[in-house]
Structure formats: structure tokens, C-alpha cells
Design an enzyme around this catalytic site. Structure first.
Site, PDB file in Angstrom:
ATOM      1  N   LYS A   1     -13.344   2.295  -2.208  1.00  0.00           N
ATOM      2  CA  LYS A   1     -14.210   2.733  -1.099  1.00  0.00           C
ATOM      3  C   LYS A   1     -15.341   3.609  -1.644  1.00  0.00           C
ATOM      4  CE  LYS A   1     -10.975   2.921   2.858  1.00  0.00           C
ATOM      5  NZ  LYS A   1     -10.433   3.724   3.942  1.00  0.00           N
TER       6      LYS A   1
ATOM      7  N   GLU B   1       0.829  -1.208   0.000  1.00  0.00           N
ATOM      8  CA  GLU B   1       0.000   0.000   0.000  1.00  0.00           C
ATOM      9  C   GLU B   1       0.863   1.258   0.000  1.00  0.00           C
ATOM     10  OE1 GLU B   1      -3.149  -0.405   2.881  1.00  0.00           O
ATOM     11  OE2 GLU B   1      -4.297   1.236   2.017  1.00  0.00           O
TER      12      GLU B   1
ATOM     13  N   HIS C   1       6.996 -26.778   0.766  1.00  0.00           N
ATOM     14  CA  HIS C   1       6.256 -27.837   0.082  1.00  0.00           C
ATOM     15  C   HIS C   1       5.155 -27.286  -0.808  1.00  0.00           C
ATOM     16  CE1 HIS C   1       8.280 -31.056   2.323  1.00  0.00           C
ATOM     17  NE2 HIS C   1       8.419 -30.097   3.210  1.00  0.00           N
TER      18      HIS C   1
HETATM   19  O1  PA5 Z   1      -2.885   1.864   5.891  1.00  0.00           O
HETATM   20  C1  PA5 Z   1      -3.971   2.392   5.758  1.00  0.00           C
HETATM   21  O2  PA5 Z   1      -4.103   3.639   5.789  1.00  0.00           O
HETATM   22  C2  PA5 Z   1      -5.227   1.574   5.577  1.00  0.00           C
HETATM   23  O3  PA5 Z   1      -4.953   0.215   5.463  1.00  0.00           O
HETATM   24  C3  PA5 Z   1      -6.164   1.792   6.733  1.00  0.00           C
HETATM   25  O4  PA5 Z   1      -5.552   1.345   7.921  1.00  0.00           O
HETATM   26  C4  PA5 Z   1      -7.493   1.061   6.526  1.00  0.00           C
HETATM   27  O5  PA5 Z   1      -8.084   1.465   5.315  1.00  0.00           O
HETATM   28  C5  PA5 Z   1      -8.444   1.335   7.676  1.00  0.00           C
HETATM   29  O6  PA5 Z   1      -8.631   2.707   7.840  1.00  0.00           O
HETATM   30  P1  PA5 Z   1      -9.259   3.323   9.149  1.00  0.00           P
HETATM   31  O7  PA5 Z   1      -8.305   3.131  10.283  1.00  0.00           O
HETATM   32  O8  PA5 Z   1      -9.467   4.766   8.850  1.00  0.00           O
HETATM   33  O9  PA5 Z   1     -10.543   2.603   9.394  1.00  0.00           O
END
Ligand code: PA5
Length: 463
Positions: free
Chosen positions: A432, A289, A318
Site C-alpha cells: 500500500k 492474512e 477434473h
Molecule cells: O483484513 C483486512 O484487514 C484487510 O483485508 C482489509 O479488509 C482491506 O485491506 C480493506 O481495508 P479497509 O476496510 O480499511 O478499506
């Protein structure tokens, strides 16, 4: 403490022309140091607040430990969260607690059973209600934005159930971990009187394990969170070293960067310890990410990133290692070696008539694990496969804090080398927003129209 990186098997003196030459590293030293300067210049600012986590949380830690003590008498503790708000708590729990913690009798556990709901699968949600009594459970809603559909739908379900069962006392069963100023959860928390812990503004989800997101769940199951932060602090001090050859995060970031530029677009995280199995999951999110970006900081289309793959030694020897040894030369493999396991298991004799089995007798599973790691690393290296090993003398709070911080620093340096924004996630936002539009959420009418106009599935391609 000991967390070290052995990168011999990335280099030309071992891998020949598939390896990296010393001269390549030397020629990129200034480039790496520029990435170091970029990260240091951002220390504590904007979305690099996570670099303050080892230093500025004394009061927070005290408050968390106090709250955790109260919670320890409950029967279960359930985290509601997703992505960066779930993967860290899962990874740290698995790393530092008994591997069958939830199945232990209460007196051996000395804390509540621990669950993390990081999906909206209706079967899992309902299955949870078969094994917990909500009246004896504390729910920790973790969402920085306070608006994530998955987490907030879980919250709605739990809150409704608690209210029906406990009326006015429902609020005593919910703890909110969220932004102090943004999103809907903070307002709700104030209105409902929930205990609340704050996620600093400069700490994004995937960099949040060492703030209340990870620290409260860890403390509830009896993990020494101050020691985890000490480990992170130690690694931060190591990484303040503006010397490519003694900064493990900077060197490993450069090795990955050079590998990516040579087409090694896959990075495999392969711990040889069940306790570290979910560290690989956490790492995959951090790397994917943070570095997977279409556009760089100058507006160029770059489609940067390296696909992380989780793997577990010896289990995946394996299943996946055949590909790693003989498939395309498109991977870097990171092994995590644990030198001392927390327990020992001897392999008894009894099958002396079977020489292909009896050679194992008199050894330990510890030997088997470490020899299989050695052998797999040898086999891959013989096939000229790039790999390096992170060596932990043991898995404890200090080393785990150091390891998490090392990976965060490595990601930050690599993001600076790629000249991308390490801390945003526009690709996730698109999905989203499309979900909101599909639910007819107000303000997403334009997105709903875009979805309606998208190319429909053709029957021609459905069998
Ligand atoms: O790394 C990130 O920003 C995302 O993976 C968020 O942690 C995830 O989308 C959850 O977001 P939030 O903490 O606002 O619910």
C-alpha cells in the site's frame, strides 16, 4: 442446526505413518488449551472485538433491517470495498441467495440486483455502468480505514457521477460503512449527510462479516441476519468449551498446526456445493492474512503460515485432484459436505443402449454430488492424504453464521498456537505504501526514493 467436523482421515489409524497419532494429540493437549486461554483472555479486547459480534448488535441489526427495507425498492445495490470489506458480502450472498439471483425477474428476486466491486479494473468499472442506472442504485462504500486507495477511487468515480446526475440528492445514494472515529470516510459521511454504519474498532477487515460490513448487504437481499448471528452465537458457545475433544475450532486448529510442523504448508478448502464456492475465497483471506507472518510475538523470525488454496467439488476433481492424490505430501484438504441441498434434480433415462451412461439414470444430481465427494475422499485417503470434512446438514442462515464463526475461531486459535499477531498485516501495508509513493502522495517521499533505488529490471532476463 448441525455443523460437525469428521477428522478420522487426519489420523494414524486411517493414514498409517502419514497420519497423526492419538498420543501426539494427547501430548499437545496442554499446548492447545494454552491457545484456548490466550484467545479467551483477549475476548472483546483490542482486535478481538469480533467475539462480541454475536452478542452486542441488537440495535445495529434493527437499524440495518430498517434501512435494508428502504433499499429493497431500488434496482441495484453495489458494494464498493476490497479484501475483508468485500469477500464476506460476496460469500454470504452466493451461499444464501438463488444462484442466478441477479438474472431472476424482479418479482422473484424481491430485492435489488446485487454487485460487489472488489477491484479497480477499469473494464469492470465501466462495464458496471452499462448494466446499472446510478439513479436507481444504492452504493455501499465499505472501508474501515477510510483510506484504501481502491475503495476510495471507486467512491470518487461514483460520487462524481451521482453529483453530475443528481446534484444535491447524490448523498441519498451512498451509504458509508466505516470506523466511527478514524479515517477520512467518517468525516466525509458527516459532511455529505450519508447514512452510516460503524465497524467496531476491535473488528478487523477479515473478521468483519458478522458486523455491518456483511450484515447490511445481506439484509438488503433479504437474508435473515438475526439468524446468522444466532448461528455464530451457537458456535461461540460450542467454542467456549475448554475441552480439546469437543471444541471443533480448537481441534481443527491443532490438526492444522501439527500438519504445518510436519511440512504440510498448503491447506485446500474444497466445498462440495456451488453455494459455498466463495466461502473458500473468504476463508483463504482469513487464513493467509492472519497467519502468514514473518515475526512472532517474541520478535523471532518465523515466517509462519500455510498457503490456502481454493477448490470446488466436483468441478476441481477434473483439474486439481490429480495433484492432491499423487503430488507432494504437503497439503491438508478440508472438504465441506452439504447433506441436504435446497433443491433436487433427477437424472432421466433415455440412453439405455449406453451402459457407461445409463447407470446414472434414475439417480439425482444430489446423489452424484455426494457419491463423488465420498469417492474422492476415499481415493485421497487411500493415497494417505490428510483430509477432514466439515459437515453441514444444510446451507441456511444459522449454519452459515456458525460456519463463519467456526473458521474465525479456528484462525484465532491457530494464531495463538503459532504465537503470532493474527490481526495485523504488515506485508500488505508495504505494498500500500509503495503505491502511495508511486502516485507521489505527500508524506511518502522516503518510500519513493527507496523505490527509485530498487534494483531495476535487467534486459538480460526479458525475452
Ligand atoms: O483484513 C483486512 O484487514 C484487510 O483485508 C482489509 O479488509 C482491506 O485491506 C480493506 O481495508 P479497509 O476496510 O480499511 O478499506
Amino acid at each position: 442446526m448441525s455443523v460437525t467436523i469428521n477428522y478420522n482421515n487426519m489420523m494414524q489409524h486411517v493414514l498409517g505413518d502419514k497420519g497423526i497419532a492419538d498420543s501426539e494429540i494427547q501430548s499437545m493437549e496442554q499446548f492447545a488449551l494454552k491457545a484456548f486461554d490466550t484467545v479467551e483472555a483477549g475476548r472483546g479486547n483490542d482486535m478481538q472485538g469480533w467475539m462480541d459480534s454475536p452478542y452486542d448488535q441488537d440495535e445495529v441489526v434493527k437499524a440495518i433491517v430498517k434501512k435494508a427495507e428502504e433499499i429493497r425498492n431500488y434496482d441495484a445495490f453495489v458494494v464498493l470495498g476490497i479484501g475483508g470489506s468485500a469477500l464476506g458480502p460476496i460469500a454470504v450472498f452466493q451461499a444464501l441467495k438463488h444462484l442466478y439471483y441477479n438474472e431472476l425477474p424482479r418479482e422473484k428476486r424481491n430485492g435489488p440486483r446485487f454487485y460487489v466491486l472488489d477491484n479497480v479494473d477499469p473494464e469492470r468499472m465501466n462495464a458496471l455502468f452499462d448494466i446499472i442506472d446510478v439513479e436507481k442504485t444504492i452504493f455501499n462504500v465499505i472501508t474501515k480505514s477510510g483510506a484504501t486507495s481502491e475503495t476510495m477511487s471507486q467512491y470518487l468515480i461514483i460520487n462524481d457521477l451521482l453529483k453530475k446526475r443528481l446534484g444535491d440528492k447524490a448523498n441519498k445514494h451512498i451509504i458509508a460503512t466505516t470506523s466511527s472515529s478514524k479515517g477520512s470516510l467518517i468525516g466525509l459521511a458527516k459532511e455529505q449527510g450519508y447514512d452510516t454504519f460503524f465497524i467496531p474498532e476491535g473488528v478487523g477487515g477479515r473478521f468483519s462479516e458478522l458486523c455491518p460490513v456483511g450484515l447490511l448487504p445481506a439484509a438488503v437481499v433479504g437474508i435473515d441476519i438475526a439468524k446468522m448471528l444466532e448461528g455464530a452465537k451457537h458456535m461461540d458457545q460450542v467454542c467456549r468449551n475448554k475441552n480439546l475433544y469437543s471444541n471443533p475450532a480448537l481441534m481443527s486448529a491443532l490438526l492444522q498446526y501439527i500438519s504445518m510442523k510436519k511440512g504440510k504448508n498448503i491447506t485446500v478448502m474444497m466445498p462440495y456445493a456451488d453455494s459455498l464456492k466463495y466461502i473458500a475465497d473468504w476463508y483463504c483471506q482469513l487464513w493467509a492474512e492472519s497467519l502468514g507472518k514473518a515475526v512472532d510475538n517474541d520478535g523471532n523470525i518465523v515466517h509462519a503460515g500455510q498457503t490456502p488454496v481454493k477448490s470446488l467439488g466436483v468441478t476441481d476433481q477434473h483439474s486439481q485432484v490429480q495433484l492432491y492424490a499423487e503430488g507432494p505430501f504437503d497439503k491438508v484438504i478440508t472438504f465441506i459436505e452439504v447433506q441436504n441441498f435446497r433443491s433436487k434434480c433427477e437424472i432421466p433415462g433415455g440412453l439405455e443402449q449406453l451402459p457407461n451412461v445409463s447407470f446414472l439414470s434414475g439417480n439425482t444430481l444430489n446423489d452424484l454430488m455426494s457419491k463423488e465427494l465420498y469417492a474422492t475422499r476415499y481415493a485421497l485417503t487411500k493415497q494417505k492424504r490428510s483430509n477432514y470434512t466439515i459437515v453441514l446438514d444444510k446451507v441456511d442462515e444459522f449454519n452459515l453464521g456458525a460456519l463463519l464463526y467456526l473458521f474465525q475461531m479456528q484462525t484465532a486459535y491457530c494464531g495463538a498456537m503459532l504465537n503470532i499477531n493474527t490481526y495485523d498485516q504488515p506485508g500488505v501495508e508495504e505494498g500500500k505504501n509503495a503505491t502511495y509513493a508511486l502516485f507521489g502522495r505527500k508524506g511518502y517521499e522516503e518510500k519513493a526514493r527507496e523505490l527509485r533505488e530498487a534494483t531495476p529490471d535487467s534486459d538480460k532476463y526479458i525475452i
